[in-house]
Design an enzyme around this catalytic site. Structure first.
Site, PDB file in Angstrom:
ATOM      1  N   GLU A 174     -17.841  -2.780  24.648  1.00 33.73           N
ATOM      2  CA  GLU A 174     -17.119  -4.146  24.515  1.00 33.73           C
ATOM      3  C   GLU A 174     -15.794  -4.097  23.695  1.00 33.73           C
ATOM      4  O   GLU A 174     -14.764  -4.570  24.258  1.00 33.73           O
ATOM      5  CB  GLU A 174     -18.036  -5.322  24.195  1.00 33.73           C
ATOM      6  CG  GLU A 174     -18.921  -5.597  25.223  1.00 33.73           C
ATOM      7  CD  GLU A 174     -20.547  -4.904  25.132  1.00 33.73           C
ATOM      8  OE1 GLU A 174     -20.422  -3.927  24.221  1.00 33.73           O
ATOM      9  OE2 GLU A 174     -21.228  -5.181  26.038  1.00 33.73           O
ATOM     10  N   HIS A 189       0.968  -1.153  -0.008  1.00 28.03           N
ATOM     11  CA  HIS A 189      -0.051   0.018   0.110  1.00 28.03           C
ATOM     12  C   HIS A 189       0.874   1.166  -0.033  1.00 28.03           C
ATOM     13  O   HIS A 189       1.329   1.668   1.055  1.00 28.03           O
ATOM     14  CB  HIS A 189      -0.856  -0.210   1.179  1.00 28.03           C
ATOM     15  CG  HIS A 189      -1.717  -1.120   1.232  1.00 28.03           C
ATOM     16  ND1 HIS A 189      -1.528  -2.464   1.797  1.00 28.03           N
ATOM     17  CD2 HIS A 189      -3.283  -1.095   1.126  1.00 28.03           C
ATOM     18  CE1 HIS A 189      -2.524  -3.256   1.477  1.00 28.03           C
ATOM     19  NE2 HIS A 189      -3.625  -2.542   1.282  1.00 28.03           N
ATOM     20  N   HIS A 222     -30.286 -12.487  24.260  1.00 27.98           N
ATOM     21  CA  HIS A 222     -29.313 -12.563  25.457  1.00 27.98           C
ATOM     22  C   HIS A 222     -28.716 -13.986  25.601  1.00 27.98           C
ATOM     23  O   HIS A 222     -27.772 -14.346  26.540  1.00 27.98           O
ATOM     24  CB  HIS A 222     -29.542 -12.182  26.770  1.00 27.98           C
ATOM     25  CG  HIS A 222     -29.615 -10.493  26.815  1.00 27.98           C
ATOM     26  ND1 HIS A 222     -30.365  -9.887  25.476  1.00 27.98           N
ATOM     27  CD2 HIS A 222     -29.186  -9.444  27.619  1.00 27.98           C
ATOM     28  CE1 HIS A 222     -30.208  -8.556  25.839  1.00 27.98           C
ATOM     29  NE2 HIS A 222     -29.475  -8.265  27.191  1.00 27.98           N
ATOM     30  N   HIS A 265      -3.792   3.930  -3.478  1.00 30.41           N
ATOM     31  CA  HIS A 265      -4.008   3.404  -2.048  1.00 30.41           C
ATOM     32  C   HIS A 265      -3.295   1.994  -2.114  1.00 30.41           C
ATOM     33  O   HIS A 265      -2.634   2.004  -0.901  1.00 30.41           O
ATOM     34  CB  HIS A 265      -5.569   3.264  -1.865  1.00 30.41           C
ATOM     35  CG  HIS A 265      -5.774   2.405  -0.711  1.00 30.41           C
ATOM     36  ND1 HIS A 265      -5.788   2.603   0.801  1.00 30.41           N
ATOM     37  CD2 HIS A 265      -6.037   0.786  -0.677  1.00 30.41           C
ATOM     38  CE1 HIS A 265      -6.054   1.673   1.348  1.00 30.41           C
ATOM     39  NE2 HIS A 265      -6.031   0.717   0.800  1.00 30.41           N
TER      40      HIS A 265
HETATM   41  C1  TPP Z   1     -11.402  -3.530   9.704  1.00 33.70           C
HETATM   42  C2  TPP Z   1     -10.816  -3.463   8.177  1.00 33.70           C
HETATM   43  N1  TPP Z   1     -11.621  -3.170   7.223  1.00 33.70           N
HETATM   44  C3  TPP Z   1     -11.220  -3.303   5.859  1.00 33.70           C
HETATM   45  C4  TPP Z   1      -9.811  -3.052   5.775  1.00 33.70           C
HETATM   46  C5  TPP Z   1      -9.244  -3.257   4.244  1.00 33.70           C
HETATM   47  N2  TPP Z   1      -8.586  -1.901   4.228  1.00 33.70           N
HETATM   48  C6  TPP Z   1      -7.478  -1.707   4.353  1.00 33.70           C
HETATM   49  S1  TPP Z   1      -6.901   0.193   4.005  1.00 33.70           S
HETATM   50  C7  TPP Z   1      -8.561   0.535   3.651  1.00 33.70           C
HETATM   51  C8  TPP Z   1      -8.712   1.854   3.204  1.00 33.70           C
HETATM   52  C9  TPP Z   1      -8.248   2.700   4.327  1.00 33.70           C
HETATM   53  O1  TPP Z   1      -8.308   3.984   4.190  1.00 33.70           O
HETATM   54  P1  TPP Z   1      -7.651   5.019   4.670  1.00 33.70           P
HETATM   55  O2  TPP Z   1      -7.047   4.884   6.021  1.00 33.70           O
HETATM   56  O3  TPP Z   1      -7.839   6.467   4.114  1.00 33.70           O
HETATM   57  O4  TPP Z   1      -5.996   4.539   4.177  1.00 33.70           O
HETATM   58  P2  TPP Z   1      -5.312   5.221   3.015  1.00 33.70           P
HETATM   59  O5  TPP Z   1      -6.356   5.105   1.821  1.00 33.70           O
HETATM   60  O6  TPP Z   1      -4.929   6.774   3.180  1.00 33.70           O
HETATM   61  O7  TPP Z   1      -4.218   4.353   2.586  1.00 33.70           O
HETATM   62  C10 TPP Z   1      -9.363  -0.636   3.861  1.00 33.70           C
HETATM   63  C11 TPP Z   1     -10.803  -0.613   3.581  1.00 33.70           C
HETATM   64  C12 TPP Z   1      -9.019  -3.424   6.971  1.00 33.70           C
HETATM   65  N3  TPP Z   1      -7.582  -3.216   6.712  1.00 33.70           N
HETATM   66  N4  TPP Z   1      -9.621  -3.447   8.302  1.00 33.70           N
END
Ligand code: TPP
Length: 658
Positions: free
Chosen positions: A407, A26, A469, A259
């Site tokens: 939680e 990334h 529950h 990204h």
């Molecule tokens: C809980 C979770 N859901 C989905 C993902 C997949 N995921 C990785 S990065 C991302 C987008 C994040 O966006 P941002 O924080 O703005 O990162 P950037 O695009 O700036 O790298 C997603 C959906 C993940 N790693 N964790």
């Protein structure tokens, strides 16, 4: 500073090289956040790469774990045990540089991250730990006095977990927590505005945070000033909102195209030209290393040395406390658990949640560093330490924690506290709501943290609250997770053993599965049996024809059915199976010996899903549908969990086997 531009360019270019070589990773946030981490490491972060576990180091959590290449580059330049070759092996099998940062795997990685948002909770937990430890030791500020930094992106703040953690941190006035928000305004699928319109500054302000903004994410001096301001906050955690550009300098900067896909040679080349960085792949000029050595390294090594001197003096003045700290710093308290080895005998029936409450209170006297709490259900889960006060900004020595109805936040905070080291922790909630915090158990298991979860109200027998529950599938879910010990004790003696095992653990989380209803004491239950995971609690009279395997409240049911079967001339054995996790580790022959009867002549009895039980028994008497709202004993009878039914079922099986 003199080489700021060169250093940031080198960091960005190395990230591009690593991701291009792996053909995976990334680049977007690694490039946008580079100046933030560069400024943090060279001007503020206090950590000694030659002593990466030093307890009083500043902590850094990369909550946006997908920007891992950036962290690895920083660790390499910072002098941790991350070599150029490791950077070249990014995301490869067996490398020190896996896809997302893993605690315990790579020197300098303070937390496992990647599931977005959880890192913020972990950082909150670390900041909590620092304040608690300071209060637990005389002159504690000499031993614990560090900052906790965390870097998140848009995605972390979209996740609900972030809100739980942020709210808690605001209430607790964790002023030594500094959260960087890389506000590049783009997520995986497109612009942030597609999915979020909220005002982050106002959101944090409303939660009691100190909000600082940096208009230009490439301005290291502005970032520096923001950090100085954050560090001076007296009673609020700080967020530094940094405006950045995703994939800075690459042809598709500012879009989601950068990204999560490698930029590729041509695009990376253009970016390097844009940065005025004219070096071959993975080459980093000496000036960059020098900059890190003269700042980050020099600061860290000096601080560690000072700490060693401080600690030596401290030890002279407070020998007992210093020894205690050395004992518990790595979360291993097994040597302190000497007094409470025997079972706690009870004559009368007792709910295992009640037994757990008594036992916790006994252990809390033995373990001064035991802290914990629940998500607003302490009186139901019996997770209060009666002689202890509540942790608050005005009372950091409080050992009971009130997490509020949060939680998931609670569980990530527990992870952070354990990652910090020096404390043992537990958290409590209803078993049915283990779903709400499951992702944090997973991270605890992956990070080898001895977290303890007190899950009560463990079956349909809880009664009137009804199916919303009443857990059904939850044990199957928990038991299927690697490195998680799920223990469902059958009586007070087994509950005591379960707690002891949980506290003896150093690298495996334990879920204690406890009943709301009373459980009669069973004569033969014992610690060794619980440790083994499955054992005979009621023998056959002469020759075993059939074996009843049960856990928790159903062990008593099985023993009752055993008596009825014997009256009808059928000789059976009852095996208590409090922990499949431990039982699975036994050699096959030993398992067979414990069961006594062949697979076809075994029934598993548990008032939860049958899923998973077929590994041990051909037949089950389990709960594979949602429960119902009524008094507990009526619900139990309605779904057929009676000794008579169990007896008849066994007889039917034996008849059909003939
Ligand atoms: C809980 C979770 N859901 C989905 C993902 C997949 N995921 C990785 S990065 C991302 C987008 C994040 O966006 P941002 O924080 O703005 O990162 P950037 O695009 O700036 O790298 C997603 C959906 C993940 N790693 N964790």
């Amino acid at each position: 500073m003199k080489y700021d531009n060169l250093c940031v360019a080198a960091i960005r270019s190395t990230c591009l090289d690593g991701i291009d070589k792996a053909n995976s990773g990334h680049p977007g946030m690694a490039l946008s956040s580079a100046p933030i981490l560069y400024t943090l490491f060279t001007r503020h972060l206090v950590s000694d790469p030659t002593h990466p576990k030093w307890v009083n180091r500043d902590r850094f959590v990369l909550s946006a774990g997908h920007a891992s290449m950036l962290l690895y580059t920083m660790l390499h330049l910072g002098g941790y045990n991350v070599t150029k070759q490791d950077l070249k092996s990014f995301r490869q099998l067996g490398s020190k540089t896996p896809g997302h940062p893993e605690f315990g795997h790579t020197s300098g990685v303070d937390a496992t991250a990647g599931p977005l948002g959880q890192g913020i909770g972990q950082a909150v937990g670390m900041a909590v730990a620092e304040t608690m430890l300071q209060a637990q030791y005389p002159e504690g500020d000499k031993l614990f006095n560090h900052y906790t930094y965390c870097l998140c992106g848009d995605g972390c703040l979209e996740e609900g977990i972030s809100q739980e953690a942020i709210s808690f941190a605001g209430v607790q006035k964790l002023n030594k927590l500094v959260l960087f928000y890389d506000f590049n305004d783009v997520t995986l699928d497109g612009p942030l505005s597609n999915s979020s319109v909220e005002n982050t500054a106002e959101r944090f302000d409303a939660a009691g945070w100190n909000v600082i903004k940096v208009a230009d994410g490439n301005d290291c001096d502005a970032i520096d000033r923001a950090i100085i301001s954050a560090k001076s906050s007296q009673d609020k955690p700080s967020i530094i909102i940094v405006n950045t550009i995703i994939g800075y300098g690459t042809p598709n900067q500012g879009t989601n195209k950068v990204h999560g896909s490698p930029i590729g040679f041509d695009g990376s080349q253009k970016a390097k030209e844009f940065y005025h960085y004219d070096y071959p792949s993975f080459e980093i000029p000496e000036e960059v290393y020098l900059t890190f050595r003269s700042t980050f390294n020099a600061r860290g090594v000096k601080s560690f040395k000072n700490y060693e001197e401080t600690f030596a003096t401290y030890k002279k003045n407070h020998q007992e406390e210093a020894n205690y700290l050395e004992t518990v710093i790595n979360n291993d308290v097994s040597s302190l658990l000497l007094k409470n080895t025997d079972s706690i005998a009870t004559e009368k029936p007792e709910a295992s949640r009640v037994a757990s409450g008594h036992i916790l209170n006994l252990f809390s006297k033995e373990l001064k560093n035991l802290v914990g709490g629940s998500a607003d259900v302490a009186s139901s889960t019996k997770t209060m330490m009666n002689d202890e006060s509540t942790y608050m900004p005005s009372n950091r020595a409080g050992r009971n924690m009130n997490f509020g109805v949060r939680e998931f936040g609670m569980a990530t905070i527990q992870n952070g506290m354990l990652l910090h080291g020096g404390l043992r922790t537990y958290i409590g909630g209803f078993l049915v709501f283990s779903d709400y915090l499951k992702p944090a158990i997973r991270l605890a298991a992956l990070s080898n943290l001895p977290a303890i979860y007190v899950f009560t109200h463990d079956s349909i027998a809880l009664g009137e609250d009804g199916p919303t529950h009443q857990p059904v599938e939850h044990l199957a879910m928990l038991r299927s997770m690697p490195n998680v010990n799920v223990v469902r004790p059958a009586d007070t003696c087994e509950t005591n053993a379960a707690w002891k095992l949980a506290l003896e653990s150093t690298s495996t989380p334990t879920c204690l599965i406890l009943s709301r209803q009373n459980l009669a004491p069973i004569f033969d239950t014992n610690y060794e049996g619980v440790k083994q995971g499955g054992y005979v609690v009621s023998k056959e009279r002469e020759k075993v024809e059939f074996t009843l395997v049960a856990s928790g409240s159903e062990v008593n049911l099985a023993i009752e059915a055993q008596k009825l079967l014997l009256e009808d001339g059928i000789d059976t054995r009852v095996v208590s199976m409090p922990s499949m996790y431990s039982f699975n580790k036994l050699p096959e022959e030993e398992k067979e010996e414990i069961f006594g009867a062949k697979y076809e002549n075994r029934i598993a009895v548990e008032m939860l899903s049958a899923f998973g039980w077929y590994r041990y028994a051909k037949h089950t008497m389990c709960q594979d549908e949602f429960g119902a709202s009524a008094p507990g004993n009526e619900v139990v009878a309605h779904f057929g969990f009676t000794a008579n039914n169990l007896k008849n079922k066994v007889k039917d099986i034996l008849n059909s086997n003939k």
